[in-house]
Design an enzyme around this catalytic site. Sequence first.
Site, PDB file in Angstrom:
ATOM      1  N   HIS A 251       1.845  94.924  -5.742  1.00 36.95           N
ATOM      2  CA  HIS A 251       2.595  95.067  -6.786  1.00 36.95           C
ATOM      3  C   HIS A 251       3.470  96.173  -6.442  1.00 36.95           C
ATOM      4  O   HIS A 251       3.179  97.362  -6.196  1.00 36.95           O
ATOM      5  CB  HIS A 251       1.901  95.678  -8.137  1.00 36.95           C
ATOM      6  CG  HIS A 251       2.666  95.578  -9.277  1.00 36.95           C
ATOM      7  ND1 HIS A 251       3.995  95.506  -9.307  1.00 36.95           N
ATOM      8  CD2 HIS A 251       2.438  95.711 -10.647  1.00 36.95           C
ATOM      9  CE1 HIS A 251       4.595  95.705 -10.625  1.00 36.95           C
ATOM     10  NE2 HIS A 251       3.691  95.815 -11.346  1.00 36.95           N
TER      11      HIS A 251
ATOM     12  N   CYS B 238       7.054  98.371 -14.353  1.00 40.29           N
ATOM     13  CA  CYS B 238       7.214  97.617 -13.563  1.00 40.29           C
ATOM     14  C   CYS B 238       8.001  96.251 -13.582  1.00 40.29           C
ATOM     15  O   CYS B 238       7.999  95.683 -12.699  1.00 40.29           O
ATOM     16  CB  CYS B 238       5.656  96.776 -13.815  1.00 40.29           C
ATOM     17  SG  CYS B 238       4.410  97.907 -13.704  1.00 40.29           S
TER      18      CYS B 238
ATOM     19  N   HIS C 178       5.788  87.132 -12.725  1.00 43.55           N
ATOM     20  CA  HIS C 178       5.165  88.621 -12.661  1.00 43.55           C
ATOM     21  C   HIS C 178       4.038  88.765 -11.931  1.00 43.55           C
ATOM     22  O   HIS C 178       3.727  89.619 -11.114  1.00 43.55           O
ATOM     23  CB  HIS C 178       5.324  89.150 -14.034  1.00 43.55           C
ATOM     24  CG  HIS C 178       5.185  90.885 -14.027  1.00 43.55           C
ATOM     25  ND1 HIS C 178       5.919  91.588 -13.439  1.00 43.55           N
ATOM     26  CD2 HIS C 178       4.072  91.598 -14.460  1.00 43.55           C
ATOM     27  CE1 HIS C 178       5.618  92.823 -13.653  1.00 43.55           C
ATOM     28  NE2 HIS C 178       4.278  92.827 -14.216  1.00 43.55           N
TER      29      HIS C 178
END
Lengths: 350, 405
Positions: free
Chosen positions: B332, B166, B297
């Site tokens: 995301h 990620c 994040h």
Amino acid sequence: MRVAVTGSGVLCPDPVLSGEPDLRDAAAEVYDEPLPSPAGHAIAGFNIRARLGRKGTGFLNRAAGLTLVATGRAIEDAKLTVDDGNRARVGLVLGTTMGSFKSTADYTRETLCNPRPYLVNPGQFPNAVINGAASYAAIRYGLRGVNTTLAGGRLGFVNALRYAVRTLRHGHADALLTGAVEEFTPDMAWATHLVSDGREMAGEGAAMFVVEPYDAVLQGGRRMLAEVLAAGNAYRPGLADAPEALARCLREALSRAGVTAADVAMVGTAETAADEAAVREVFGDGVTHLRLVPALGQCGAAAGALQLAAALTAPEPADRVVVLLGWTPDGAIGTAVLRVPGSSTTSGGK
Amino acid sequence: MNRVVVTGLGPVSSIGIGIGDFGEALRRGVSGIAPIASFDTTGFPHAHAGEVKGFRPEEHLRRIDPRGWGRAGQYAAAAARLAVADGGLDLDDLDQADRRRVGTVVGTVGGEAPVLEELVAQEVAAGDMTAMSPELLRQVPTCRLSHAVSAELRLEGESLTVGTACSASNYALGYAFDLLADGEADVMLAGGADTTCRWALAGFERLGSLASAACSPFDRDRQGLLVGEGGAMVMLETLDHALARGARPYVEVIGYGLNCDADHPVSPNADRIAACMRLSHERAGIKADEVDYICAHGTGTPANDAAEGRATREVFGEHPPPISSIKSMLGHAMGAASALGAMACTLAITEGFLPPTINADTLDPDLSGLDVVPNHARPATVRIAQNNGFAFGGNNAIVIFREMT
């Protein structure tokens, strides 16, 4: 900054390269599912928990298992101490093709076949992500520094080596476990078979090397296995059938490394006809080919790493220059040039 | 060492394609979340995502044939085209660029997941792995993401795909930065790409990580993340090369830090994240109190936001700079996420606004003291911005951006 290789750790179906006389290559035995015939090359009876213990190993897939064994061996071989004093500066760079085609495909298969598509095994999720093996290795050996997984296919190891050299040069780490892994699975066996029209077989293996700044190794009086003279990566479409293009890339690599063709003793390539022609054109017939395919099959990203391992274990010639060449059908090409010192010296380089 | 600047931005995202639309959407706090349309979600309890809408590869791709490439590669290539166009770089003009010195680094989580899904579907339908199509097998290797960019733009420099989950596009930005600083390249297209896919949706569902229809990072009642997708490519260039061709840089990249939790395969470690923040400041040559904005994040999971929030307070003290999560809008986007954050940081600096954390209702009391820029963007002077990227496997990467001086 000069960069040195100080340790090596290998696990693959070859007993000599792996340092395990009892190792058996028996791909047909490894899985119950149908495999192509011949199946390929894989370590018979590879038992992760038997090798690594039960703690923290329950969910490891084959690629992670191979990586962890090779990493541990490399750390030991380099006599590298990793403790709270330095673990933030010790990292890992791992080349791969897809991480684990099998783990990702298994996950996908379950979402297609299970009555409830989300009933997958949560413990297997890290394996399905490309960085799974690298993260498990970091956990096991307490490596808190730079941790990077590179998806390079046949270039995986050269990419990892190049990344490691650059990362050390920029001071992001003091030591990097650098290597590549590919696992033998029914998915990879069939993929290799189908893409090559049955001409090629899948193999497997992991080879990890400890890579550190040359001067620090020298000052510490530690043993040096090799010096990395150059590692490069470029994109040149049309390589598959073009020995001239491959030859040009080889010459560029030599030039970057500051060596001549006559200096080179060993070459590792993808072992296709185009590779062999390019090597002959640049080096003539006197160079040793690090041929892995006949004994180990197509090892994907691990091929370059296993070729380096083979070059390091060769008893001669002393002070030999080794060139590694890898490329993908699309046209990415990577080269690495290393100098392996004579056995009586602790440092290489002219 | 060369100075490294951002000269082009190319987002292919759930809130907009192209930096104009993307920036506008960030300002307005637009949500790109909708029911998943790209695959059959029957049986999935949570099936909302930030998918890219209206992407037509033939609108963006001039060289590669979409039929020969998976969708993630198409996103990467299209995003790279957008970045190059945004930066006004004419790759055909030898006075502007030497192709051998223009490369690309693309980060990803799942690589060509749609191709993999099709292969598995073939195998399942036939009950037999021999049913896998050789052509699709050729399209599935993950390295093809960077090759899609190299082939589309006819680049001859480095072509690298990074698989650090990620945070992968921050790794890509960092490596590109190092190459440019060293003079190994003049221009680098760096970023990431991913597509929504069944296995990621299933995996996150099974971990209990998914929200239902809205992502509320840092909120007391946050449920989790929403999966997303896209391509995001940033054109990085040496300052000298940019000035020589008359380009106007957006911002400068002044450093980045990488470390690894080496703790747990999926749960984040606040101490290691804090260490990564400190490392990024040290490498960028700045002090914590010089950071004006943090692009979090901020996935919206209880675990990530708690760890990130705790690390932020540890490093920045009682009054950290504003920290917002654009994942509240985008979902995301996996491998593209950090690069989209880099674009948010860039625009924050050049246009003087803070992107909001939308769906912000009640701040988590454990995170009191954090200014998450709730719901509405607001004007601000941002000189230095910190772009966070964390991942499964403890792959932490933070990149620091500064206004042009």
